[in-house]
Design an enzyme around this catalytic site. Structure first.
Site, PDB file in Angstrom:
ATOM      1  CG  ASN A  19      21.023  38.768  25.817  1.00  0.00           C
ATOM      2  OD1 ASN A  19      20.447  37.762  26.254  1.00  0.00           O
ATOM      3  ND2 ASN A  19      21.858  38.722  24.784  1.00  0.00           N
ATOM      4  CD  GLU A  61      23.748  43.324  20.771  1.00  0.00           C
ATOM      5  OE1 GLU A  61      23.854  43.737  21.939  1.00  0.00           O
ATOM      6  OE2 GLU A  61      23.565  42.133  20.490  1.00  0.00           O
ATOM      7  CD  GLU A 117      26.370  35.765  22.525  1.00  0.00           C
ATOM      8  OE1 GLU A 117      25.364  35.462  23.187  1.00  0.00           O
ATOM      9  OE2 GLU A 117      27.229  36.570  22.936  1.00  0.00           O
ATOM     10  N   GLY A 165      30.423  40.812  24.352  1.00  0.00           N
ATOM     11  CA  GLY A 165      31.020  39.891  25.318  1.00  0.00           C
ATOM     12  C   GLY A 165      32.535  39.957  25.410  1.00  0.00           C
ATOM     13  CG  HIS A 204      22.336  38.005  20.290  1.00  0.00           C
ATOM     14  ND1 HIS A 204      23.582  37.421  20.383  1.00  0.00           N
ATOM     15  CD2 HIS A 204      22.328  39.027  21.184  1.00  0.00           C
ATOM     16  CE1 HIS A 204      24.286  38.059  21.309  1.00  0.00           C
ATOM     17  NE2 HIS A 204      23.550  39.041  21.807  1.00  0.00           N
ATOM     18  CE  LYS A 240      25.454  38.120  26.044  1.00  0.00           C
ATOM     19  NZ  LYS A 240      26.559  38.316  25.141  1.00  0.00           N
ATOM     20  CB  SER A 276      31.654  45.635  25.983  1.00  0.00           C
ATOM     21  OG  SER A 276      32.080  44.356  25.543  1.00  0.00           O
TER      22      SER A 276
HETATM   23  P1  PGA Z   1      27.658  42.153  26.352  1.00  0.00           P
HETATM   24  O1  PGA Z   1      26.486  41.451  25.484  1.00  0.00           O
HETATM   25  O2  PGA Z   1      27.056  43.358  26.981  1.00  0.00           O
HETATM   26  O3  PGA Z   1      28.045  41.106  27.359  1.00  0.00           O
HETATM   27  O4  PGA Z   1      28.737  42.494  25.393  1.00  0.00           O
HETATM   28  C1  PGA Z   1      25.629  42.187  24.686  1.00  0.00           C
HETATM   29  C2  PGA Z   1      24.634  41.288  24.016  1.00  0.00           C
HETATM   30  O5  PGA Z   1      24.889  40.087  23.901  1.00  0.00           O
HETATM   31  O6  PGA Z   1      23.568  41.717  23.582  1.00  0.00           O
END
Ligand code: PGA
Length: 238
Positions: free
Chosen positions: A8, A155, A89, A161, A87, A10, A201
């Site tokens: 992803n 997640e 976010e 993140g 997601h 983003k 992460s």
């Molecule tokens: P990250 O993001 O690996 O940077 O924690 C995971 C995601 O947003 O799916």
């Protein structure tokens, strides 16, 4: 079940040139690995060729006067195969509810896209309650047959993140809760067949341990998918 790695990106990178370079580096590093999906920003989707593509979101509407939105049909026509839905976010910044997420899943399935339903609790929240309501509401009206085209991504918000990945033990527990919930709505067999992946992460150091010990069938790295070497190592840990 074949494990899947979904990158992803983003809202990165900032230029098409960088996006193309990142994509090419990944493509050259992984060869013909069909179990890798890249989810770049929408605008790069028609330009990146040679790897399976996913979108980061989709409209819950079919077509028409919905300025700014991108429909499942538009994505399908571009050759996109997967869509991240719900997601954390998008839930946070776009105020997406489980009800809207349910409509998005239905739109994806209607046109033949595979939704990746993202769920997960934050620190201090009641894990079981959050996971159960996210699953039950997002999958409302989805048949056992349709479920075969859906991936669930666990997640936990505290891990996305932040560099603070969820422990293997806790991830395993959460996967168990997700399966119990699916077994209640559908059957135990359906729950056992469901592809559940982990995101939050993920990096080249921890990827293998999740794949071997957390009862997941794939990973959803965000930050690590922007570093070709890291991402390729994650793919190699399958
Ligand atoms: P990250 O993001 O690996 O940077 O924690 C995971 C995601 O947003 O799916």
């Amino acid at each position: 079940m074949q494990k899947i790695i979904i990158g992803n990106w983003k809202m990165n990178p900032s230029t098409l040139e960088e996006a193309q370079a990142l994509f090419d580096a990944i493509k050259n590093g992984i060869g013909k690995n069909s179990n890798v999906v890249i989810c770049p920003p929408y605008v790069y989707l028609p330009l990146l060729k040679g790897l399976t593509l996913g979108a980061q979101n989709v409209s819950d509407k079919e077509k028409g006067a919905f300025t700014t939105q991108i429909s499942a049909a538009i994505l399908k026509d571009l050759g996109v195969k997967y869509v991240l839905v719900g997601h954390s976010e998008s839930r946070q910044y776009l105020k997406e509810t489980n009800e809207i997420i349910n409509e998005k899943i239905k739109e994806c399935l209607r046109v033949g896209l595979k939704p990746i339903l993202c769920i997960g609790e934050d620190d201090g929240e009641d894990k079981i309650k959050v996971l159960e309501s996210e699953i039950t509401e997002a999958l409302g009206g989805i048949s056992e047959e349709q479920l075969k085209d859906i991936i669930i991504a666990y997640e936990p918000i505290f891990a996305v993140g932040t560099g603070k990945n969820c422990s293997i033990e806790e991830t395993k527990t959460s996967v168990g809760i997700i399966k119990d919930c699916l077994a209640k709505i559908y059957t135990q067999n359906v729950a056992d067949q469901m592809r559940i992946i982990y995101g939050g992460s993920v990096n080249s150091q921890n990827a293998k341990e999740y794949l071997e010990n957390a009862n997941v069938q794939g990973l959803l790295p965000g930050g690590a998918s922007l570093k070709p070497e890291e991402f390729i190592k994650i793919v190699e840990s399958v």
